[in-house]
Design an enzyme around this catalytic site. Structure first.
Site, mmCIF file in Angstrom:
data_model
loop_
_atom_site.group_PDB
_atom_site.id
_atom_site.type_symbol
_atom_site.label_atom_id
_atom_site.label_comp_id
_atom_site.label_asym_id
_atom_site.label_seq_id
_atom_site.Cartn_x
_atom_site.Cartn_y
_atom_site.Cartn_z
ATOM 1 N N GLY A 6 0.967 -0.947 -0.270
ATOM 2 C CA GLY A 6 0.097 -0.120 0.465
ATOM 3 C C GLY A 6 1.048 1.128 0.184
ATOM 4 O O GLY A 6 1.624 0.761 -0.333
ATOM 5 N N GLY A 7 -0.220 1.856 0.214
ATOM 6 C CA GLY A 7 0.768 3.767 -0.195
ATOM 7 C C GLY A 7 1.751 3.412 1.261
ATOM 8 O O GLY A 7 2.848 4.239 1.333
ATOM 9 N N GLY A 62 2.920 0.643 3.382
ATOM 10 C CA GLY A 62 4.817 0.033 2.846
ATOM 11 C C GLY A 62 4.193 -1.613 2.679
ATOM 12 O O GLY A 62 3.040 -0.898 2.080
ATOM 13 N N VAL A 96 3.342 -5.455 3.417
ATOM 14 C CA VAL A 96 2.409 -6.405 4.446
ATOM 15 C C VAL A 96 3.325 -7.825 4.419
ATOM 16 O O VAL A 96 3.053 -8.091 3.092
ATOM 17 C CB VAL A 96 1.263 -6.252 4.825
ATOM 18 C CG1 VAL A 96 1.287 -6.660 5.497
ATOM 19 C CG2 VAL A 96 0.847 -4.753 4.890
ATOM 20 N N LYS A 123 4.248 -5.609 8.913
ATOM 21 C CA LYS A 123 4.558 -3.803 7.846
ATOM 22 C C LYS A 123 5.561 -3.301 7.431
ATOM 23 O O LYS A 123 6.131 -3.358 8.383
ATOM 24 C CB LYS A 123 3.625 -3.398 7.904
ATOM 25 C CG LYS A 123 3.057 -1.911 7.366
ATOM 26 C CD LYS A 123 2.130 -1.220 7.434
ATOM 27 C CE LYS A 123 1.011 -1.672 6.416
ATOM 28 N NZ LYS A 123 -0.498 -1.210 6.013
ATOM 29 N N ASP A 168 -7.973 6.682 9.418
ATOM 30 C CA ASP A 168 -7.886 5.597 7.760
ATOM 31 C C ASP A 168 -8.755 4.682 8.001
ATOM 32 O O ASP A 168 -8.140 3.282 7.327
ATOM 33 C CB ASP A 168 -6.529 4.882 7.378
ATOM 34 C CG ASP A 168 -6.829 4.893 6.129
ATOM 35 O OD1 ASP A 168 -7.466 5.483 4.615
ATOM 36 O OD2 ASP A 168 -5.454 3.975 5.084
#
Length: 706
Positions: free
Chosen positions: A18-19, A21, A23, A37, A142
């Site tokens: 994702g934005g 990092g 996983v 992560k 988020d």
């Protein structure tokens, strides 16, 4: 990265990116999985960010485990972001399942909006998670359908504890993080962020789950922003029972939205009548509200939610099976859980197997049924749930946890000066369960087997029960005290040294074995505050001990933080010498802990200095008098007397100054040899010169947790 090990977890495969990092699925040596992560280097490229990230991750560990993927571990905040060193990372509980977005928008035959019952269960679970997150003073920032996992064991909210650190990173081009379609108006405008943004996002998420569409989505990012700021949410198709509460959460003004506590209360049908009453109840009843939210979800999961089909269990008179082994009685089952702990752990995390176990357990095992009848996170995880279950079903078994001996003799034996016995890195999670989830309380239910005890046979050990209760009090006080110290240290301009898991274990050992454990409150208050300068802070600290129902854990909590308290006290009074780093807590048995320093350097030579000054002054006076009365005949003698007097005065002054420097050097040297990791922080040496900062620090004193 695949094949590398971070924090004891070997990375097996990539789960997603994702934005923030990437996983990975990681696994410890004992087979326990974790979601690791690893943050992108361009985000985690500065020491300042890594420290902030560490602080946020540690704060997230305080979140009560209700419908969340718990933060288990994080990396070293002081590690430099150099190519040959490990990146910034955090390990959370591994949650296997589908995201809410994929459940609603997936390509399977079961895609589409959730039915009304399923939607209400999801609403209760996610609102309970928000109460849990907000009660630890964390804001998710988020909260989206992609950060909600639907599994065979419930609903889990993931990915909290990172957004704030990323948002404040100097490499971020924008000051806000999050997914636009679920951002609150104040988040878009860049004004002050509060838990109200999560409540707004919750309304948008539930509307999506109930309608199958993003209710603020526009044809472009600009149109989406305009709809969030000025438009109304499209709630067509949302079940009528939820329209009111979702609309309430989607108010443009954050002051008009409910808190997460009030939101959950409304969903449970017990909304408070006023904000004032709710604010009062939040402090008193948060844990009760969380328990009720979890219980409401659990009672409903057999009614058809995706991933939670009703399972017909075996006949109660028959056997119960765990991983191919069958047990005919509750005592056999308890022994089986102890001997096959990983399999039992997996059984309790499986909603279907817990239902089977509930049907199999006899009605008279009411307490055991209560233990099994809630989600594992209500106990802090399946491990603690299993420990409670074993102690309830067969308390005559030895107090074992996994393969560790947790009996009184193993934990609190004082032979050979031993303190807390489990001191290796792989035991850190054990102390986390003791500290945050009451593992000792569960294990204290086993019958006493100590030959030196006065406990009645076939009863729990009274000493163990007492220490388990004191440990709970100790860690509750430590969390409150450390929260206060975080703010005070930031204002005073010094870095605190966190208690390690081993130090926390030594504090528990101290509760049960220290010679002062049965002392009177006034004496304990003085002992716990040794080294604190006289003043308001010391008096407040002593009052905490004197007024405590049980003064011993209160005294131990203050003892553990005494050096940081001394720094705050000294700096609130004005500039001081830099205090030394905190010595390791181990009951004062190690060098330099809780003992005064003595020796040749430790004796102040004030008497000798004063004597030299007095003799020197007399010689100077005598020289002046001789010179005035017998100038010419005794001129040389007068000059010699005057010079000798001045020399003695200078020698006395130099002697006193050398002593002061030697004493300072010895203290620093001893601290360095004891702590071994003392940080040479320039900001730590700088006194408070700013009156506004000092006034803020003084205000902290009045918030001292009592």
């Amino acid at each position: 990265m695949i094949g590398d090990t971070l924090g004891g977890y070997r990375l097996e495969k990539k789960l997603g990116e994702g934005g923030y990092g990437t996983v990975y699925l990681g696994r410890r040596e004992d087979g326990e999985p974790g979601a690791v992560k690893v943050l992108h280097p361009h985000i985690a490229g500065t020491p300042e960010f890594r420290r902030r990230f560490q602080a946020e991750a540690m704060l997230s560990m305080d979140i009560p485990p209700y419908f969340i993927a718990r933060v288990l571990k994080t990396g070293d905040p002081e590690a430099r972001p150099e190519p040959d060193q490990e990146p910034a990372w955090v390990v959370t509980e591994y949650v296997e399942g589908r995201t809410l977005r994929k459940l609603v928008m997936g390509d399977g035959s079961d895609e589409g909006p959730l039915g009304e019952d399923d939607l209400h269960r999801t609403a209760v679970a996610t609102a309970t998670a928000l109460v849990s997150i907000h009660s630890a003073d964390v804001v998710h920032r988020d909260f989206t359908p992609s950060n909600i996992m639907v599994t065979g064991d419930g609903v889990r909210v993931i990915d909290f504890g990172i957004a704030r650190a990323v948002e404040e990173a100097p490499t971020m081009a924008s000051g806000s993080t999050g997914t636009l379609r679920y951002m609150a108006p104040e988040q878009i405008l860049g004004t002050e962020v509060s838990p109200a943004i999560d409540v707004f996002a919750w309304g948008a998420v539930i509307a999506f789950a109930g309608t199958g569409r993003d209710v603020f989505d526009g044809g472009s990012a600009w149109e989406t922003r305009q709809r969030i700021l000025y438009g109304e949410a499209d709630l067509r198709g949302l079940p009528e029972a939820l329209v009111g509460v979702v609309s309430w959460c989607l108010e443009k003004d954050p002051e008009l939205r409910p808190t997460s506590h009030r939101l959950l209360s409304r969903l449970l049908g017990k909304e408070t009548s006023s904000i004032e009453e709710e604010g009062e109840a939040t402090q008193r009843d948060s844990r009760t509200l969380l328990d009720e939210g979890a219980a409401a979800f659990w009672r409903s999961i057999t009614m058809g939610m995706s991933g939670f089909p009703t399972v017909a269990g075996p006949d109660r008179e028959g056997t119960f099976e765990i991983a191919g082994t069958f047990y005919g009685t509750v005592a056999e089952l308890a022994r089986g859980v102890q001997s096959r702990w990983p399999e039992a752990h997996g059984m309790l995390r499986d909603a279907h197997k817990r239902q089977e176990l509930l049907r199999w357990l006899p009605e008279e095992e009411g307490k055991a049924r209560e233990i099994v009848g809630v989600l594992p996170e209500a106990w802090g995880g399946a491990d603690v749930q299993a420990a409670n279950l074993v102690a309830e079903l067969s308390p005559d078994l030895p107090a074992l946890f996994r393969d560790l001996d947790m009996s009184w003799g193993a934990l609190f034996s004082t032979k050979d000066g031993r303190a807390w016995p489990y001191r290796e890195p792989e035991h850190e999670r054990l102390m986390d369960l003791v500290e945050r989830h009451g593992l000792l309380k569960a294990l204290s239910g086993h019958h006493c087997i100590g030959s030196d005890h006065s406990c009645r046979r076939e009863r729990p050990c009274s000493r163990y029960v007492h220490v388990a209760r004191q440990a709970s009090d100790l860690f509750e006080r430590l969390r409150a005290l450390e929260g206060w110290l975080r703010g005070a240290a930031a204002t005073a301009g010094f870095d605190r040294e966190r208690l390690s898991p081993v130090e926390k274990g030594d504090l528990v050992h101290m509760l049960g074995t220290h010679e002062r454990r049965n002392g009177e409150a006034p004496a304990l208050a003085v002992w716990a505050t040794q080294g604190l300068p006289e003043g308001e802070l010391r008096e407040r600290a002593r009052r905490v001990v004197r007024e405590a129902d049980d003064p011993w854990p209160a005294a131990v909590a203050l003892y553990a933080c005494r050096d940081d308290l001394r720094r705050v006290s000294e700096r609130s009074a004005g500039p001081r010498e830099r205090p030394g780093p905190r010595p390791v807590v181990d009951h004062g048995r190690r060098k330099g802990v809780g003992r005064g320093r003595r020796g040749p350097v430790g004796r102040e030579p004030r008497g000798l200095s004063r004597l030299l000054w007095a003799v020197g002054a007399l010689l100077v006076v005598a020289g002046v008098v001789l010179g005035a009365l017998y100038w010419g005949d005794l001129t040389l003698l007068a000059l010699m007397a005057t010079g000798a007097g001045v020399a003695l005065i200078v020698i006395g002054r130099v002697l006193l100054e050398d002593h002061r420097k030697a004493l300072t050097g010895e203290e620093r040297g001893e601290h360095g040899s004891e702590a071994g990791t003392a940080e040479e922080s320039p900001v730590d040496e700088a006194p408070l010169g700013d009156e506004e900062r000092r006034a803020e620090l003084l205000r902290h004193l009045f918030d001292f947790p009592e």
